[in-house]
Design a protein around this motif. Sequence first.
Motif, PDB file in Angstrom:
ATOM      1  N   ASP A   1       0.833  -1.200   0.000  1.00 45.65           N
ATOM      2  CA  ASP A   1       0.000   0.000   0.000  1.00 45.65           C
ATOM      3  C   ASP A   1       0.871   1.255   0.000  1.00 45.65           C
ATOM      4  OD1 ASP A   1       0.900   0.448   2.586  1.00 45.65           O
ATOM      5  OD2 ASP A   1      -0.957  -0.179   3.548  1.00 45.65           O
ATOM      6  N   SER A   2       0.250   2.424   0.139  1.00 45.97           N
ATOM      7  CA  SER A   2       0.995   3.690   0.039  1.00 45.97           C
ATOM      8  C   SER A   2       2.030   3.842   1.152  1.00 45.97           C
ATOM      9  CB  SER A   2       0.028   4.873   0.073  1.00 45.97           C
ATOM     10  OG  SER A   2      -0.741   4.827   1.259  1.00 45.97           O
ATOM     11  N   GLY A   3       1.848   3.142   2.253  1.00 43.99           N
ATOM     12  CA  GLY A   3       2.832   3.193   3.341  1.00 43.99           C
ATOM     13  C   GLY A   3       3.830   2.059   3.271  1.00 43.99           C
ATOM     14  N   ASN A   4       3.850   1.363   2.128  1.00 46.27           N
ATOM     15  CA  ASN A   4       4.732   0.200   1.924  1.00 46.27           C
ATOM     16  C   ASN A   4       4.467  -0.926   2.925  1.00 46.27           C
ATOM     17  OD1 ASN A   4       6.024   1.101  -0.370  1.00 46.27           O
ATOM     18  ND2 ASN A   4       7.721   2.037   0.745  1.00 46.27           N
ATOM     19  N   CYS A   5       3.179  -1.100   3.251  1.00 45.88           N
ATOM     20  CA  CYS A   5       2.760  -2.179   4.153  1.00 45.88           C
ATOM     21  C   CYS A   5       2.106  -3.301   3.348  1.00 45.88           C
ATOM     22  CB  CYS A   5       1.762  -1.651   5.187  1.00 45.88           C
ATOM     23  SG  CYS A   5       2.468  -0.375   6.249  1.00 45.88           S
ATOM     24  N   VAL A   6       2.201  -4.515   3.857  1.00 46.60           N
ATOM     25  CA  VAL A   6       1.575  -5.678   3.224  1.00 46.60           C
ATOM     26  C   VAL A   6       0.054  -5.512   3.295  1.00 46.60           C
ATOM     27  CG1 VAL A   6       1.270  -8.189   3.381  1.00 46.60           C
ATOM     28  CG2 VAL A   6       3.523  -7.162   3.839  1.00 46.60           C
ATOM     29  N   PRO A   7      -0.675  -5.768   2.198  1.00 45.35           N
ATOM     30  CA  PRO A   7      -2.141  -5.636   2.222  1.00 45.35           C
ATOM     31  C   PRO A   7      -2.762  -6.492   3.325  1.00 45.35           C
ATOM     32  CG  PRO A   7      -1.346  -5.991  -0.021  1.00 45.35           C
ATOM     33  CD  PRO A   7      -0.175  -6.192   0.879  1.00 45.35           C
ATOM     34  N   PRO A   8      -3.779  -5.970   4.022  1.00 40.33           N
ATOM     35  CA  PRO A   8      -4.408  -6.702   5.134  1.00 40.33           C
ATOM     36  C   PRO A   8      -4.911  -8.092   4.755  1.00 40.33           C
ATOM     37  CG  PRO A   8      -5.119  -4.428   5.149  1.00 40.33           C
ATOM     38  CD  PRO A   8      -4.322  -4.620   3.892  1.00 40.33           C
ATOM     39  N   ARG A   9      -5.384  -8.267   3.521  1.00 41.58           N
ATOM     40  CA  ARG A   9      -5.876  -9.589   3.112  1.00 41.58           C
ATOM     41  C   ARG A   9      -4.742 -10.619   3.121  1.00 41.58           C
ATOM     42  NH1 ARG A   9      -7.360 -11.668  -2.208  1.00 41.58           N
ATOM     43  NH2 ARG A   9      -8.804 -13.394  -1.909  1.00 41.58           N
ATOM     44  N   GLN A  10      -3.573 -10.214   2.645  1.00 43.98           N
ATOM     45  CA  GLN A  10      -2.420 -11.111   2.662  1.00 43.98           C
ATOM     46  C   GLN A  10      -1.907 -11.313   4.084  1.00 43.98           C
ATOM     47  OE1 GLN A  10       0.344  -9.365  -0.165  1.00 43.98           O
ATOM     48  NE2 GLN A  10      -0.691 -10.321  -1.911  1.00 43.98           N
ATOM     49  N   GLN A  11      -1.926 -10.256   4.883  1.00 44.39           N
ATOM     50  CA  GLN A  11      -1.535 -10.381   6.290  1.00 44.39           C
ATOM     51  C   GLN A  11      -2.425 -11.408   6.996  1.00 44.39           C
ATOM     52  OE1 GLN A  11      -0.913  -6.967   8.791  1.00 44.39           O
ATOM     53  NE2 GLN A  11      -0.380  -5.636   7.076  1.00 44.39           N
ATOM     54  N   THR A  12      -3.735 -11.282   6.777  1.00 50.09           N
ATOM     55  CA  THR A  12      -4.702 -12.161   7.437  1.00 50.09           C
ATOM     56  C   THR A  12      -4.470 -13.617   7.080  1.00 50.09           C
ATOM     57  OG1 THR A  12      -6.361 -10.419   7.567  1.00 50.09           O
ATOM     58  CG2 THR A  12      -7.171 -12.686   7.650  1.00 50.09           C
ATOM     59  N   ARG A  13      -4.301 -13.890   5.786  1.00 46.85           N
ATOM     60  CA  ARG A  13      -4.135 -15.281   5.348  1.00 46.85           C
ATOM     61  C   ARG A  13      -2.833 -15.879   5.892  1.00 46.85           C
ATOM     62  NH1 ARG A  13      -6.164 -18.102   0.926  1.00 46.85           N
ATOM     63  NH2 ARG A  13      -8.035 -16.834   1.311  1.00 46.85           N
ATOM     64  N   ALA A  14      -1.732 -15.126   5.751  1.00 40.27           N
ATOM     65  CA  ALA A  14      -0.435 -15.634   6.214  1.00 40.27           C
ATOM     66  C   ALA A  14      -0.443 -15.814   7.732  1.00 40.27           C
ATOM     67  CB  ALA A  14       0.684 -14.686   5.794  1.00 40.27           C
ATOM     68  N   ALA A  15      -0.968 -14.832   8.453  1.00 39.22           N
ATOM     69  CA  ALA A  15      -0.980 -14.906   9.918  1.00 39.22           C
ATOM     70  C   ALA A  15      -1.873 -16.049  10.402  1.00 39.22           C
ATOM     71  CB  ALA A  15      -1.436 -13.577  10.512  1.00 39.22           C
ATOM     72  N   ALA A  16      -3.017 -16.241   9.759  1.00 41.60           N
ATOM     73  CA  ALA A  16      -3.915 -17.334  10.166  1.00 41.60           C
ATOM     74  C   ALA A  16      -3.212 -18.681  10.019  1.00 41.60           C
ATOM     75  CB  ALA A  16      -5.189 -17.302   9.332  1.00 41.60           C
ATOM     76  N   PHE A  17      -2.502 -18.868   8.919  1.00 42.54           N
ATOM     77  CA  PHE A  17      -1.775 -20.122   8.704  1.00 42.54           C
ATOM     78  C   PHE A  17      -0.688 -20.305   9.763  1.00 42.54           C
ATOM     79  CE2 PHE A  17       1.447 -22.890   6.956  1.00 42.54           C
ATOM     80  CZ  PHE A  17       0.723 -23.886   6.311  1.00 42.54           C
ATOM     81  N   LEU A  18       0.085 -19.245   9.990  1.00 40.25           N
ATOM     82  CA  LEU A  18       1.183 -19.325  10.949  1.00 40.25           C
ATOM     83  C   LEU A  18       0.672 -19.561  12.371  1.00 40.25           C
ATOM     84  CD1 LEU A  18       3.335 -16.424   9.506  1.00 40.25           C
ATOM     85  CD2 LEU A  18       3.941 -18.852   9.493  1.00 40.25           C
ATOM     86  N   ILE A  19      -0.415 -18.906  12.734  1.00 38.55           N
ATOM     87  CA  ILE A  19      -0.995 -19.097  14.071  1.00 38.55           C
ATOM     88  C   ILE A  19      -1.494 -20.527  14.229  1.00 38.55           C
ATOM     89  CG2 ILE A  19      -3.000 -18.481  15.506  1.00 38.55           C
ATOM     90  CD1 ILE A  19      -2.507 -15.549  14.563  1.00 38.55           C
ATOM     91  N   SER A  20      -2.105 -21.060  13.187  1.00 35.96           N
ATOM     92  CA  SER A  20      -2.575 -22.439  13.231  1.00 35.96           C
ATOM     93  C   SER A  20      -1.403 -23.400  13.429  1.00 35.96           C
ATOM     94  CB  SER A  20      -3.325 -22.780  11.934  1.00 35.96           C
ATOM     95  OG  SER A  20      -3.727 -24.134  11.925  1.00 35.96           O
ATOM     96  N   ALA A  21      -0.337 -23.216  12.656  1.00 31.21           N
ATOM     97  CA  ALA A  21       0.826 -24.111  12.732  1.00 31.21           C
ATOM     98  C   ALA A  21       1.556 -23.987  14.063  1.00 31.21           C
ATOM     99  CB  ALA A  21       1.782 -23.824  11.576  1.00 31.21           C
ATOM    100  N   HIS A  22       1.892 -22.767  14.453  1.00 36.20           N
ATOM    101  CA  HIS A  22       2.671 -22.581  15.681  1.00 36.20           C
ATOM    102  C   HIS A  22       1.829 -22.844  16.924  1.00 36.20           C
ATOM    103  CE1 HIS A  22       6.392 -21.237  13.798  1.00 36.20           C
ATOM    104  NE2 HIS A  22       5.636 -20.581  12.938  1.00 36.20           N
ATOM    105  N   GLY A  23       0.532 -22.563  16.842  1.00 38.01           N
ATOM    106  CA  GLY A  23      -0.358 -22.892  17.955  1.00 38.01           C
ATOM    107  C   GLY A  23      -0.448 -24.393  18.166  1.00 38.01           C
ATOM    108  N   ALA A  24      -0.523 -25.138  17.066  1.00 36.65           N
ATOM    109  CA  ALA A  24      -0.562 -26.606  17.157  1.00 36.65           C
ATOM    110  C   ALA A  24       0.734 -27.140  17.757  1.00 36.65           C
ATOM    111  CB  ALA A  24      -0.804 -27.212  15.776  1.00 36.65           C
ATOM    112  N   LEU A  25       1.860 -26.566  17.349  1.00 33.19           N
ATOM    113  CA  LEU A  25       3.144 -27.010  17.901  1.00 33.19           C
ATOM    114  C   LEU A  25       3.215 -26.725  19.405  1.00 33.19           C
ATOM    115  CD1 LEU A  25       5.641 -25.914  15.100  1.00 33.19           C
ATOM    116  CD2 LEU A  25       4.928 -28.238  15.671  1.00 33.19           C
ATOM    117  N   ALA A  26       2.755 -25.542  19.818  1.00 33.86           N
ATOM    118  CA  ALA A  26       2.772 -25.196  21.244  1.00 33.86           C
ATOM    119  C   ALA A  26       1.933 -26.189  22.050  1.00 33.86           C
ATOM    120  CB  ALA A  26       2.264 -23.773  21.451  1.00 33.86           C
ATOM    121  N   ARG A  27       0.730 -26.500  21.550  1.00 29.81           N
ATOM    122  CA  ARG A  27      -0.153 -27.448  22.248  1.00 29.81           C
ATOM    123  C   ARG A  27       0.493 -28.826  22.340  1.00 29.81           C
ATOM    124  NH1 ARG A  27      -3.875 -25.176  18.689  1.00 29.81           N
ATOM    125  NH2 ARG A  27      -3.928 -27.072  17.437  1.00 29.81           N
TER     126      ARG A  27
END
Length: 199
Positions: A9-35
């Motif tokens: 975007d104009s502030g050179n930030c990753v679009p929220p849609r891409q942030q959401t998808r990547a973060a959801a995947f990472l939270i799922s994976a790392h959360g499963a590992l923690a459990r």
Amino acid sequence: MSALFGPLDSGNCVPPRQQTRAAAFLISAHGALARQFAFTLPMKLTSAWQTELNAQVYREAEIVSLLLRATSWVPDLALTYMVASWETAWLPSPLEGIPDGTLATATGLATLAHAVHAKIRPAALLPTEANSNDPFVMALRRIEFENGRLLQAQTAFLKSPELVSFRNAVNSALERRHTEIGKLWAQALEGVGINLRAE
């Protein structure tokens, strides 16, 4: 499709849609590992490798906490069915042929963790012009750093003397997990315009 996040975007930030998808995947994976790390280890540590795996519970939980706060979340309807397939992939898979049940479970978990930390490299998807002060960008770089440290511990465990006689089974499980995790990561990002298939 691009092999990197963006267009930024104009502030050179990753679009929220891409942030959401990547973060959801990472939270799922790392959360499963923690459990799984939390439930796999016994109440009393009896081996050196258990001490290191115990520390990983907290590192995985820290990654989840960091992503929850650093991500610009937006609704993503695809997550309703994608998360189910991810959570199925993280299910425990003790290594067959290892008579010690605790060691077999820990080894299966270590192969999953090794694949997650080696195959999922979110900071590598950041364009060079990404805003280094953006919380999401900083979080991905922090995760990359932690992944490297965690990967060393898993590699040391998988090459430990306790597993020498099971080397072929360990290598086979590791290869299978790497392929599976790489495929899931690529599929997750395809829906938001990122193509990792060539990797």
